[in-house]
Write a protein that holds these residues in place. Sequence first.
Motif: not given
Length: 202
Positions: A139, A144-146
Amino acid sequence: MLQLLASGLQFWLRQRCHVEGSLELRLHGSAFNLLRGRLDGVSLHARRVTYQDLEIELVDLRSSAIRVQMGNLLRGQALQLDQPFAIQGQLSFSPDGLSRSFTKARWRGLADWLAEHLLGIAPLLDLGIAGNRLALKAQGIGPSDRVELEICLATVPGGLSFTTVDGSTELLVLPLDASIDLRDARIEAGMVVLEGSAQVTP
């Protein structure tokens, strides 16, 4: 005398690791050799062991000959092992156990290093198993940065290799201590299984 030595070895092991499940020791050798301070070997089978904050689900090891000081045990003193010895066998790790281990300070740096090199971002969020592959999730800063990635394990001289699912590309090599000879790394029965040998320095 064998029972006394077995108790001494169990105490020695429990000083170095935490056993939540079972621990079974089997001693190999003759009484004559034991009186001379030589044990032909030890077989160790254990479940749910934590060593240096690393949770191990199953331990199945056999040692080489071990030099022991029986005089100290007979005098009621703690067991002393003065010389290095070899062990071989396999360790099995559950994904939940590895995930918990990677939250500990000792292993957090390794977890983030793996996430950065394999997924491009850190911290490592979760480690699971999908079939015969590792499933990693990381993460980033934003919601949204997964990133998720499935990879396979393999062995290379001196290390553990992470490869693409089809095995065509080596993504990363994790170097191991020179005292460890890793012969096989695989996913089996929902666990990460490492098989090899190592030198133990008391």
